[in-house]
Design a protein around this motif. Structure first.
Motif, PDB file in Angstrom:
ATOM      1  N   MET A   1      21.500 -10.933  -3.499  1.00 49.59           N
ATOM      2  CA  MET A   1      22.040 -11.557  -2.119  1.00 49.59           C
ATOM      3  C   MET A   1      21.050 -12.499  -2.079  1.00 49.59           C
ATOM      4  SD  MET A   1      22.723  -8.988   0.913  1.00 49.59           S
ATOM      5  CE  MET A   1      23.944  -8.001   0.330  1.00 49.59           C
ATOM      6  N   SER A   2      21.627 -13.666  -1.232  1.00 47.57           N
ATOM      7  CA  SER A   2      20.768 -14.956  -1.116  1.00 47.57           C
ATOM      8  C   SER A   2      21.086 -15.120   0.616  1.00 47.57           C
ATOM      9  CB  SER A   2      21.485 -16.125  -1.566  1.00 47.57           C
ATOM     10  OG  SER A   2      20.911 -17.356  -1.240  1.00 47.57           O
ATOM     11  N   TYR A   3      19.887 -15.540   1.244  1.00 42.99           N
ATOM     12  CA  TYR A   3      19.776 -15.736   2.684  1.00 42.99           C
ATOM     13  C   TYR A   3      19.351 -16.881   3.133  1.00 42.99           C
ATOM     14  CZ  TYR A   3      20.416 -10.616   3.316  1.00 42.99           C
ATOM     15  OH  TYR A   3      20.904  -9.203   3.017  1.00 42.99           O
ATOM     16  N   SER A   4      19.834 -17.571   4.090  1.00 42.36           N
ATOM     17  CA  SER A   4      19.276 -18.807   4.813  1.00 42.36           C
ATOM     18  C   SER A   4      18.705 -18.231   6.210  1.00 42.36           C
ATOM     19  CB  SER A   4      20.204 -19.901   4.915  1.00 42.36           C
ATOM     20  OG  SER A   4      20.735 -20.220   3.977  1.00 42.36           O
ATOM     21  N   LEU A   5      17.508 -18.873   6.569  1.00 44.35           N
ATOM     22  CA  LEU A   5      16.985 -18.763   7.784  1.00 44.35           C
ATOM     23  C   LEU A   5      17.513 -19.878   8.882  1.00 44.35           C
ATOM     24  CD1 LEU A   5      14.654 -17.496   9.668  1.00 44.35           C
ATOM     25  CD2 LEU A   5      13.137 -19.119   8.913  1.00 44.35           C
ATOM     26  N   LEU A   6      18.012 -19.192   9.931  1.00 44.97           N
ATOM     27  CA  LEU A   6      18.416 -20.029  11.160  1.00 44.97           C
ATOM     28  C   LEU A   6      17.483 -20.321  12.190  1.00 44.97           C
ATOM     29  CD1 LEU A   6      21.851 -18.680  11.119  1.00 44.97           C
ATOM     30  CD2 LEU A   6      21.111 -20.353   9.702  1.00 44.97           C
ATOM     31  N   LEU A   7      17.026 -21.676  12.665  1.00 43.07           N
ATOM     32  CA  LEU A   7      16.284 -21.636  13.989  1.00 43.07           C
ATOM     33  C   LEU A   7      16.941 -22.438  14.894  1.00 43.07           C
ATOM     34  CD1 LEU A   7      12.987 -22.307  11.809  1.00 43.07           C
ATOM     35  CD2 LEU A   7      13.736 -20.275  13.027  1.00 43.07           C
ATOM     36  N   ASP A   8      16.804 -22.092  16.253  1.00 44.23           N
ATOM     37  CA  ASP A   8      17.086 -22.917  17.292  1.00 44.23           C
ATOM     38  C   ASP A   8      15.929 -22.930  18.160  1.00 44.23           C
ATOM     39  OD1 ASP A   8      18.156 -23.858  19.570  1.00 44.23           O
ATOM     40  OD2 ASP A   8      19.448 -22.507  20.320  1.00 44.23           O
ATOM     41  N   PHE A   9      15.347 -24.449  18.223  1.00 45.52           N
ATOM     42  CA  PHE A   9      14.048 -24.686  19.060  1.00 45.52           C
ATOM     43  C   PHE A   9      14.764 -25.282  20.362  1.00 45.52           C
ATOM     44  CE2 PHE A   9      11.877 -24.083  15.380  1.00 45.52           C
ATOM     45  CZ  PHE A   9      10.425 -23.964  15.741  1.00 45.52           C
ATOM     46  N   GLY A  10      14.846 -24.225  21.342  1.00 43.54           N
ATOM     47  CA  GLY A  10      15.251 -24.793  22.852  1.00 43.54           C
ATOM     48  C   GLY A  10      14.298 -25.115  23.689  1.00 43.54           C
ATOM     49  N   ALA A  11      14.588 -25.387  24.858  1.00 42.27           N
ATOM     50  CA  ALA A  11      13.653 -25.797  25.738  1.00 42.27           C
ATOM     51  C   ALA A  11      12.639 -24.981  26.189  1.00 42.27           C
ATOM     52  CB  ALA A  11      14.132 -26.507  27.167  1.00 42.27           C
ATOM     53  N   THR A 420      24.615 -21.403  18.980  1.00 38.31           N
ATOM     54  CA  THR A 420      23.940 -22.289  18.116  1.00 38.31           C
ATOM     55  C   THR A 420      23.456 -21.787  16.973  1.00 38.31           C
ATOM     56  OG1 THR A 420      21.833 -21.667  19.133  1.00 38.31           O
ATOM     57  CG2 THR A 420      22.752 -23.536  20.018  1.00 38.31           C
ATOM     58  N   LEU A 421      23.272 -20.324  16.684  1.00 36.50           N
ATOM     59  CA  LEU A 421      23.090 -19.665  15.601  1.00 36.50           C
ATOM     60  C   LEU A 421      24.188 -19.456  14.625  1.00 36.50           C
ATOM     61  CD1 LEU A 421      20.794 -16.646  16.669  1.00 36.50           C
ATOM     62  CD2 LEU A 421      20.167 -18.999  15.653  1.00 36.50           C
ATOM     63  N   VAL A 422      25.480 -19.285  15.510  1.00 42.33           N
ATOM     64  CA  VAL A 422      26.831 -19.398  14.496  1.00 42.33           C
ATOM     65  C   VAL A 422      27.107 -20.769  14.047  1.00 42.33           C
ATOM     66  CG1 VAL A 422      29.174 -19.020  14.969  1.00 42.33           C
ATOM     67  CG2 VAL A 422      27.556 -17.506  15.962  1.00 42.33           C
ATOM     68  N   GLY A 423      26.742 -21.547  14.871  1.00 39.07           N
ATOM     69  CA  GLY A 423      27.074 -23.121  14.287  1.00 39.07           C
ATOM     70  C   GLY A 423      26.161 -23.388  13.116  1.00 39.07           C
ATOM     71  N   LEU A 424      24.912 -22.966  13.258  1.00 42.13           N
ATOM     72  CA  LEU A 424      24.071 -23.215  11.932  1.00 42.13           C
ATOM     73  C   LEU A 424      24.470 -22.311  10.691  1.00 42.13           C
ATOM     74  CD1 LEU A 424      20.464 -23.151  13.668  1.00 42.13           C
ATOM     75  CD2 LEU A 424      21.722 -25.061  12.443  1.00 42.13           C
ATOM     76  N   ALA A 425      24.933 -21.078  11.022  1.00 40.01           N
ATOM     77  CA  ALA A 425      25.532 -20.548  10.182  1.00 40.01           C
ATOM     78  C   ALA A 425      26.764 -21.063   9.389  1.00 40.01           C
ATOM     79  CB  ALA A 425      25.856 -18.823  10.440  1.00 40.01           C
ATOM     80  N   LYS A 426      27.574 -21.688  10.102  1.00 42.28           N
ATOM     81  CA  LYS A 426      28.795 -22.286   9.584  1.00 42.28           C
ATOM     82  C   LYS A 426      28.390 -23.472   8.777  1.00 42.28           C
ATOM     83  CE  LYS A 426      32.200 -22.873  12.638  1.00 42.28           C
ATOM     84  NZ  LYS A 426      32.721 -23.263  13.817  1.00 42.28           N
ATOM     85  N   LEU A 427      27.176 -24.306   9.296  1.00 43.27           N
ATOM     86  CA  LEU A 427      26.792 -25.468   8.450  1.00 43.27           C
ATOM     87  C   LEU A 427      26.316 -24.890   7.110  1.00 43.27           C
ATOM     88  CD1 LEU A 427      24.976 -27.523  10.935  1.00 43.27           C
ATOM     89  CD2 LEU A 427      26.953 -28.046   9.767  1.00 43.27           C
ATOM     90  N   ALA A 428      25.485 -23.827   7.176  1.00 46.79           N
ATOM     91  CA  ALA A 428      24.975 -23.174   5.895  1.00 46.79           C
ATOM     92  C   ALA A 428      26.001 -22.898   4.757  1.00 46.79           C
ATOM     93  CB  ALA A 428      24.126 -21.964   6.135  1.00 46.79           C
TER      94      ALA A 428
END
Length: 431
Positions: A1-11, A420-428
């Motif tokens: 199983m392969s994973y990617s880490l998602l990070l959202d650096f907000g204000a 934002t996390l969903v958007g990053l997951a879609k990109l991945a």
């Protein structure tokens, strides 16, 4: 199983999660405060050492799950300057920093100097309305105060990679946030660079290579493994993408700041809206910097200081019928880069019978909501559906009902709690 880490650096906070690269399932969602900013008067900086520590600690937190890649989105319109040896000359200077508006010993403020040179051409060049919060204005201010021969301009995600091995690549959505990228060329604008070289007395202004695709931007070492970090995208674009917007929806993204946006194959060039680069070769027609959470928080904190009462409860519980009866007499443009800013915020047109708390809360709610109705009128043709996304404000039941009645269109709340996390997951998933 392969994973990617998602990070959202907000204000103010950093959200993180893992995504299963095969199924797209998001798991182990975490949130933590960002390193506190150093604020005084017009200064607003975040210490780089704290941001590096945040980044490293989050990566180590997830390291036991053996993720293979890192995808990032970030607040925009902030920057770090480095020298030719990749050593930082500044901390992370946020979009909320306002020093460029201060008087300068050599003459006009840096904002006045830059606006005088590019006030009439900036939107044509970049697609964006000129604002003093843009890095290009603050970089000029820095150079006037601290002359140097060479600067390299980095966004927050690019600066994070200084603790790893940068590949000197930046996504167009982050690069454009500097205010120095031509919309059509997707490259630094030579007129602005020449202006900074002349007025700031700097020889070299360097950017990382701009990419319109999500590509490897460098690597970081986690538990003796080199992990690729992909070019970060702007949090605005990531939220619109993750909320599920299409070419047929209108997006109201409501948070600390907020935007009304429409995804386009080619965004129209109108006087009322701006053009932004998006994802997968698409563009955004948008209105940004609509006063929302930042201003409401300031007003409600002021109310709490005066009364000791919970102003958020008062605001969120205003009945729909009271909102409809209100006139919208608050001007929420309290900060100078706000959309439709005139001469500051305030409230006008009150009679003696209006001086009651329930009336004022209804007026505040109506004024807040009415901004989006006014912005939506700038988008043509009308889209089939309105998609609401963002934080707690976007989820207020009275707000959705008000929009539905005022706009006479279907209103849908984004099903995703962390767009934002969903958007990053879609990109991945696409890479």
């Amino acid at each position: 199983m392969s994973y990617s880490l998602l990070l959202d650096f907000g204000a103010t906070r950093i959200k993180s999660a893992l995504v299963d690269d095969t199924t797209g399932q998001i798991q182990n969602v975490q949130s933590r405060p960002c390193t506190p900013a150093v604020c005084h008067d017009t200064h607003f900086e975040i210490p780089l050492a704290g941001l590096w520590r945040d980044f490293s600690e989050i990566c180590k937190l997830y390291a036991s799950q053996d993720f293979k890649r890192i995808f990032v989105c970030s607040q925009m319109h902030g920057f770090v300057l480095c020298d030719k040896h990749h050593q930082p000359l500044t901390e992370y200077i946020s979009w909320q920093d306002e020093r460029a508006r201060l008087p300068h010993k050599a003459g006009p403020s840096s904002w006045e100097l830059f606006a005088g040179a590019f006030g009439t051409t900036f939107k044509e060049k970049t697609g964006m309305r000129l604002r003093s919060c843009f890095p290009v204005v603050k970089i000029l201010d820095y150079l006037r105060l601290y002359p140097t021969d060479y600067i390299k301009v980095l966004s927050l995600p690019e600066a994070l990679l200084l603790i790893g091995r940068p590949a000197d690549r930046v996504h167009i959505t982050m690069a454009a946030g500097s205010g120095m990228i031509g919309f059509s060329s997707a490259q630094p604008d030579e007129d602005m660079c020449a202006f900074l070289r002349r007025e700031g007395k700097v020889t070299d202004i360097v950017f990382n290579t701009v990419s319109t695709q999500t590509v490897p931007a460098g690597t970081v070492t986690i538990n003796h493994r080199d992990i690729p970090v992909y070019t970060a995208i702007g949090d605005h674009q990531c939220a619109v993408f993750g909320a599920g917007n299409t070419l047929e929806t209108l997006s109201f993204n409501i948070g600390t700041g907020s935007q009304v946006s429409a995804i386009c194959t080619q965004a129209p060039n109108t006087s009322d809206t701006e053009r932004r680069h998006f994802i997968n070769g698409l563009e955004l027609q948008t209105i940004t910097h609509i006063p929302a959470g930042r201003v409401l928080t300031a007003l409600i904190d002021f109310y709490h200081t005066l009364t000791g009462k919970d102003g958020w409860k008062c605001f969120t519980e205003v009945p729909l019928e009271k909102i409809q009866q209100a006139s919208g007499r608050f001007n929420l443009g309290f900060f100078q880069d706000a959309w439709n800013y005139t001469n500051g915020g305030g409230i006008t047109g009150l009679s003696l019978t209006d001086l009651k708390e329930p009336v004022l809360w209804a007026e505040l709610f109506r004024s807040f909501a009415q901004q989006y109705i006014q912005a939506a009128d700038c988008f043509a043709p009308r889209r089939k559906q309105l998609l609401l996304s963002g934080g707690k404000l976007a989820k207020l039941p009275a707000l959705a009902k008000f929009f539905e009645q005022e706009l006479a269109m279907s209103v849908c709340l984004s099903a995703e709690t962390d767009e934002t996390l969903v958007g990053l997951a879609k990109l991945a998933q696409e890479i």
